[in-house]
Design a protein around this motif. Structure first.
Motif, PDB file in Angstrom:
ATOM      1  N   SER A 159      48.755   5.212  -0.156  1.00  0.00           N
ATOM      2  CA  SER A 159      49.325   3.882   0.088  1.00  0.00           C
ATOM      3  C   SER A 159      48.789   3.300   1.383  1.00  0.00           C
ATOM      4  O   SER A 159      48.554   2.098   1.484  1.00  0.00           O
ATOM      5  N   MET A 160      48.600   4.166   2.372  1.00  0.00           N
ATOM      6  CA  MET A 160      48.116   3.649   3.643  1.00  0.00           C
ATOM      7  C   MET A 160      46.676   3.191   3.532  1.00  0.00           C
ATOM      8  O   MET A 160      46.297   2.172   4.112  1.00  0.00           O
ATOM      9  N   LEU A 161      45.873   3.944   2.767  1.00  0.00           N
ATOM     10  CA  LEU A 161      44.490   3.510   2.571  1.00  0.00           C
ATOM     11  C   LEU A 161      44.458   2.173   1.836  1.00  0.00           C
ATOM     12  O   LEU A 161      43.661   1.290   2.185  1.00  0.00           O
ATOM     13  N   SER A 162      45.334   1.986   0.855  1.00  0.00           N
ATOM     14  CA  SER A 162      45.280   0.690   0.163  1.00  0.00           C
ATOM     15  C   SER A 162      45.821  -0.430   1.048  1.00  0.00           C
ATOM     16  O   SER A 162      45.365  -1.572   0.930  1.00  0.00           O
ATOM     17  N   THR A 163      46.733  -0.099   1.949  1.00  0.00           N
ATOM     18  CA  THR A 163      47.159  -1.116   2.911  1.00  0.00           C
ATOM     19  C   THR A 163      45.990  -1.509   3.812  1.00  0.00           C
ATOM     20  O   THR A 163      45.828  -2.677   4.168  1.00  0.00           O
ATOM     21  N   PHE A 164      45.155  -0.526   4.146  1.00  0.00           N
ATOM     22  CA  PHE A 164      43.983  -0.821   4.972  1.00  0.00           C
ATOM     23  C   PHE A 164      43.044  -1.772   4.247  1.00  0.00           C
ATOM     24  O   PHE A 164      42.539  -2.742   4.822  1.00  0.00           O
ATOM     25  N   VAL A 165      42.838  -1.520   2.962  1.00  0.00           N
ATOM     26  CA  VAL A 165      42.002  -2.418   2.154  1.00  0.00           C
ATOM     27  C   VAL A 165      42.601  -3.824   2.154  1.00  0.00           C
ATOM     28  O   VAL A 165      41.896  -4.826   2.371  1.00  0.00           O
ATOM     29  N   ALA A 166      43.913  -3.897   1.952  1.00  0.00           N
ATOM     30  CA  ALA A 166      44.581  -5.200   1.941  1.00  0.00           C
ATOM     31  C   ALA A 166      44.400  -5.897   3.289  1.00  0.00           C
ATOM     32  O   ALA A 166      44.161  -7.120   3.353  1.00  0.00           O
ATOM     33  N   TYR A 208      32.489  -8.090   1.389  1.00  0.00           N
ATOM     34  CA  TYR A 208      33.891  -7.662   1.301  1.00  0.00           C
ATOM     35  C   TYR A 208      34.088  -6.716   0.123  1.00  0.00           C
ATOM     36  O   TYR A 208      34.792  -5.709   0.210  1.00  0.00           O
ATOM     37  N   TYR A 209      33.436  -7.079  -0.991  1.00  0.00           N
ATOM     38  CA  TYR A 209      33.630  -6.274  -2.185  1.00  0.00           C
ATOM     39  C   TYR A 209      33.164  -4.841  -1.957  1.00  0.00           C
ATOM     40  O   TYR A 209      33.870  -3.882  -2.285  1.00  0.00           O
ATOM     41  N   VAL A 210      31.980  -4.702  -1.377  1.00  0.00           N
ATOM     42  CA  VAL A 210      31.432  -3.361  -1.185  1.00  0.00           C
ATOM     43  C   VAL A 210      32.336  -2.532  -0.272  1.00  0.00           C
ATOM     44  O   VAL A 210      32.661  -1.376  -0.562  1.00  0.00           O
ATOM     45  N   ILE A 211      32.797  -3.146   0.815  1.00  0.00           N
ATOM     46  CA  ILE A 211      33.655  -2.403   1.747  1.00  0.00           C
ATOM     47  C   ILE A 211      34.963  -2.006   1.060  1.00  0.00           C
ATOM     48  O   ILE A 211      35.373  -0.835   1.089  1.00  0.00           O
ATOM     49  N   CYS A 212      35.593  -2.961   0.438  1.00  0.00           N
ATOM     50  CA  CYS A 212      36.905  -2.687  -0.159  1.00  0.00           C
ATOM     51  C   CYS A 212      36.775  -1.743  -1.342  1.00  0.00           C
ATOM     52  O   CYS A 212      37.603  -0.855  -1.540  1.00  0.00           O
ATOM     53  N   TRP A 213      35.693  -1.927  -2.109  1.00  0.00           N
ATOM     54  CA  TRP A 213      35.518  -1.057  -3.261  1.00  0.00           C
ATOM     55  C   TRP A 213      35.321   0.385  -2.816  1.00  0.00           C
ATOM     56  O   TRP A 213      35.901   1.308  -3.380  1.00  0.00           O
ATOM     57  N   SER A 214      34.515   0.604  -1.763  1.00  0.00           N
ATOM     58  CA  SER A 214      34.297   1.998  -1.369  1.00  0.00           C
ATOM     59  C   SER A 214      35.581   2.610  -0.812  1.00  0.00           C
ATOM     60  O   SER A 214      35.872   3.783  -1.053  1.00  0.00           O
ATOM     61  N   LEU A 215      36.349   1.806  -0.092  1.00  0.00           N
ATOM     62  CA  LEU A 215      37.617   2.345   0.409  1.00  0.00           C
ATOM     63  C   LEU A 215      38.576   2.661  -0.735  1.00  0.00           C
ATOM     64  O   LEU A 215      39.288   3.671  -0.706  1.00  0.00           O
ATOM     65  N   THR A 216      38.567   1.803  -1.743  1.00  0.00           N
ATOM     66  CA  THR A 216      39.435   2.053  -2.892  1.00  0.00           C
ATOM     67  C   THR A 216      39.008   3.326  -3.616  1.00  0.00           C
ATOM     68  O   THR A 216      39.843   4.131  -4.043  1.00  0.00           O
ATOM     69  N   ALA A 217      37.690   3.495  -3.730  1.00  0.00           N
ATOM     70  CA  ALA A 217      37.186   4.709  -4.375  1.00  0.00           C
ATOM     71  C   ALA A 217      37.643   5.941  -3.593  1.00  0.00           C
ATOM     72  O   ALA A 217      38.105   6.937  -4.172  1.00  0.00           O
ATOM     73  N   LEU A 218      37.556   5.834  -2.255  1.00  0.00           N
ATOM     74  CA  LEU A 218      38.006   6.931  -1.408  1.00  0.00           C
ATOM     75  C   LEU A 218      39.496   7.204  -1.639  1.00  0.00           C
ATOM     76  O   LEU A 218      39.939   8.351  -1.760  1.00  0.00           O
TER      77      LEU A 218
END
Ligand SMILES: Nc1ncnc2c1ncn2[C@@H]1O[C@H](COP(=O)(O)OP(=O)(O)OP(=O)(O)O)[C@@H](O)[C@H]1O
Ligand SMILES: [Mg+2]
Lengths: 253, 255
Positions: A159-166, A208-218
C-alpha cells in the motif's frame, strides 16, 4: 513524429531532467522525484501519529484528527493546493516557496490517506497481540514499537508503494502554483517550441508512465512475496523481517 | 503508588474482595471473594459466558473493574498507579491466552527473549540463552528458530508458556489454554502445566480439562452467573458437587 520527439529530448534533456539548475532552482524530473520522496518520507511518520490519534481513547486527540482526515480525504487535492497557496502566506505573512507549499500539502494529503491504511493494518492485527504484549509488561508505546507496528507496517509495504506512485502523479498539480517540476519543465519546452505540444506532452506522459509503471511492477513483486511469506512458504533467515500472520483463532471473550 | 504490603503472612498471593464488573447494564462479575495461596493451583470452571475470562483478566488488569479490589502479593492491582508501575506489576503475572497470541513476526526464541530484553533490560545474549533453556523445558529446543506459523497449535501454546515464564513471574494465569487445540495436542500442553504445578508455581487456570483439574488442582472454583457458587477440592467437587448447577455442569461434561 518519433524524430521530433528524439530531437526535443536531444535538445532539452537537461532542462527536463534538472530544470534551470545550476543557473536557477532545481527542477525537472529530479525535482519531481525529490518532491515525491520527501513528501512520502515525511508523510509516513506523520501518518503513524495520525493513526495513533485516531486509535486513541482520548476524545480530545481522536476527534480533531478524525475531522482532519475526513476533510482531507473528501476534498480534491487541487483545492488543498490552492488553499495552502493563498492561505499560508496570508496567515504566516511569509513568502513561502512553492516547493515547500506543495510539499506541505502533499504531506498532509498523503498523511491522511496513509494514516487510514496504517490504522486498518493495526486494527486487523486484533486485540490479542496488544493484550499479549501488555500482559508481558510492555508499555503501550513499547507494544506498538516492538509488536504491532513491525507487523502492521510490513503488511502495508505494498500500500505504501502504491501511495508513492500516487504521490508522483499528484506532484504534477504543483504546476498550478509554479512548482518547477517535470511538468513545469515540459511546459517551458512547449512554450519555446510553440508548434509541437503533442510531441512534448507525449514525452511527458511517457516519462510518468515509465516511472509509475516500474514502481507498480515492483509493488506487485513485493506483494507476491509477502503473500508467500504469509502462507509460511519461502526461505527465511534470522534477523530478517519475517512473516506476519494474524492469529488463527481470535481471542474469545 | 504501592499499597502497603500487609497481607497476612503473605501466603495469599492473590486476594479478590467483592470484585464487581459490568458491561453497561450487564453484570458480568457480581461480587467475587476468593484467595489463592502461594503455590496453590486453582482451576476455574463454569458454563460459557459465566465470566471466567473476565475474572482472570481482571487479575492482571487487562480488564478494569467497577468496584472491589484485587491484591497481588499485597499490592492493590486496581488502585490508581502510574503506567510504569502497572507495567512492572503485569510483568510479574504470567498470562497464557486461549489463542496463544504469539508474535508472528518473531521466531520462537525471539518471542521468548523479547520481553526480558525490552521490558527488563536483560542483555540480549543472556535473554536468548535463558529463552533456549525455557524452550528446552517445554520440549521445543529444536524449534527455537521456527516462526509461529511453522508450529502446530500445541507447540505454539508451549512457546507461549515459555514466553510468559521468561519474565520469571511468581504466578501464572491460564485462560482456556487448550480449548483452541486439536484433541491430540491437548496432552502436551497439559503436561507442561502439570510440571509447572509440580515445581510449586502458583496457578489460576480456566479450563474444562477435568482430568487436569482432578490430578493437579488444589481447589476448584465453580463460577456461574458472575459468582463463585462453589469452592471445593477436586475430590469433593467431582464426587459430590453441592450446588445443583455444578451437578448439571458436571453431568453435561460427562456426556
Ligand atoms: N467487551 C464486552 N462487552 C460486552 N459484553 C462482554 C464483553 N466481554 C464479555 N462480555 C460478556 O460477558 C459475559 C462473560 O464473558 P466471559 O468471556 O468472561 O465468559 P467466559 O466464562 O469466559 O465464557 P467462555 O467459556 O465462553 O469463554 C458474556 O456474556 C459476554 O457476552
Ligand atoms: Mg472465556
Amino acid at each position: 513524429m518519433i524524430h521530433d520527439m528524439i530531437a526535443i529530448i536531444d535538445e532539452y534533456w537537461l532542462l527536463l531532467l534538472i530544470g534551470q539548475y545550476p543557473n536557477g532552482p532545481l527542477g525537472g524530473l529530479a525535482n519531481t522525484l525529490i518532491l515525491s520522496a520527501l513528501s512520502i518520507v515525511i508523510a509516513f511518520p506523520f501518518a503513524i501519529l495520525l493513526a495513533f490519534a485516531r486509535l486513541s481513547s482520548y476524545r480530545a486527540l481522536r476527534w480533531p484528527v478524525t475531522v482532519l482526515v475526513y476533510v482531507t480525504r473528501g476534498v480534491p487535492l487541487l483545492m488543498l493546493v490552492l488553499w495552502s497557496y493563498f492561505l499560508v502566506p496570508l496567515l504566516t505573512g511569509a513568502d513561502v516557496p512553492s516547493f515547500l507549499t506543495m510539499l506541505a500539502t502533499l504531506v498532509v494529503y498523503q498523511g491522511a490517506f496513509l494514516s487510514e491504511i496504517i490504522r486498518a493494518g493495526i486494527v486487523a492485527l486484533g486485540q490479542g497481540q496488544m493484550d499479549a504484549a501488555r500482559a508481558l509488561g510492555h508499555s503501550w508505546f513499547g507494544a506498538m514499537r516492538y509488536v504491532i507496528l513491525p507487523q502492521a507496517l510490513y503488511n502495508m509495504i505494498p500500500s505504501m508503494l502504491s501511495t508513492f506512485v500516487a504521490t508522483i502523479k499528484d506532484t504534477t498539480l504543483g504546476y498550478v502554483i509554479n512548482v518547477p517540476d517535470l511538468t513545469f519543465a515540459a511546459s517551458q519546452v512547449n512554450n519555446q517550441l510553440l508548434t509541437q505540444p503533442f510531441q512534448v506532452f507525449l514525452i511527458l506522459a511517457l516519462t510518468y508512465y515509465v516511472i509509475c509503471w516500474s514502481l507498480t511492477a515492483l509493488t506487485n513483486v513485493v506483494e507476491r512475496r509477502i503473500t508467500r511469506r504469509r502462507a509460511g512458504l519461502g526461505p527465511r533467515r534470522r534477523g530478517e523481517i519475517a512473516l506476519p500472520l494474524t492469529p488463527k483463532v481470535t481471542e474469545q471473550l | 503508588m504501592t499499597a502497603p504490603v500487609s497481607n497476612i503472612g503473605n501466603d495469599q498471593t492473590i486476594r479478590l474482595a467483592d470484585v464487581r464488573k459490568s458491561y453497561g447494564d450487564y453484570d458480568v462479575l457480581k461480587g467475587i471473594d476468593a484467595t489463592v495461596a502461594r503455590g496453590e493451583v486453582v482451576v476455574i470452571c463454569g458454563p460459557s459466558g459465566s465470566g471466567k475470562s473476565t475474572l482472570i483478566r481482571t487479575v492482571n488488569r487487562l480488564e478494569e473493574i467497577n468496584s472491589g479490589s484485587i491484591f497481588f502479593e499485597g499490592q492493590d492491582v486496581h488502585a490508581p498507579m502510574s503506567g510504569r508501575d502497572l507495567n512492572r506489576l503485569r510483568s510479574r503475572i504470567g498470562f497464557v491466552f486461549q489463542s496463544f497470541n504469539l508474535f508472528p513476526h518473531l521466531s520462537a526464541v525471539d518471542n521468548v527473549a523479547m520481553s526480558p530484553i525490552r521490558v527488563k533490560g536483560v542483555p540480549a545474549a543472556e535473554a536468548r540463552e535463558k529463552a533456549l533453556k525455557l524452550l528446552d523445558r517445554v520440549g521445543l529446543r529444536e524449534k527455537a528458530e521456527s516462526y509461529p506459523a511453522q508450529l502446530s497449535g500445541g507447540q505454539q501454546q508451549r512457546v507461549a508458556i515459555a514466553r510468559a515464564l521468561a519474565m520469571e513471574p511468581p504466578v501464572m494465569l491460564f485462560d482456556e489454554p487448550t480449548s483452541a487445540l486439536d484433541p491430540e495436542m491437548v496432552g502436551e500442553v497439559l503436561s507442561v502445566m502439570k510440571s509447572l504445578a509440580a515445581e510449586g508455581m502458583t496457578m489460576m487456570c480456566v479450563t474444562h480439562e477435568m482430568g487436569f483439574a482432578r490430578d493437579v488442582a488444589d481447589r476448584i472454583w465453580f463460577i456461574d452467573g458472575g459468582q463463585i457458587i462453589e469452592t471445593a477440592t477436586p475430590e469433593d467437587f467431582f464426587k459430590n458437587p453441592k450446588h445443583p448447577r455444578a451437578q448439571r455442569f458436571l453431568a453435561d461434561l460427562r456426556h
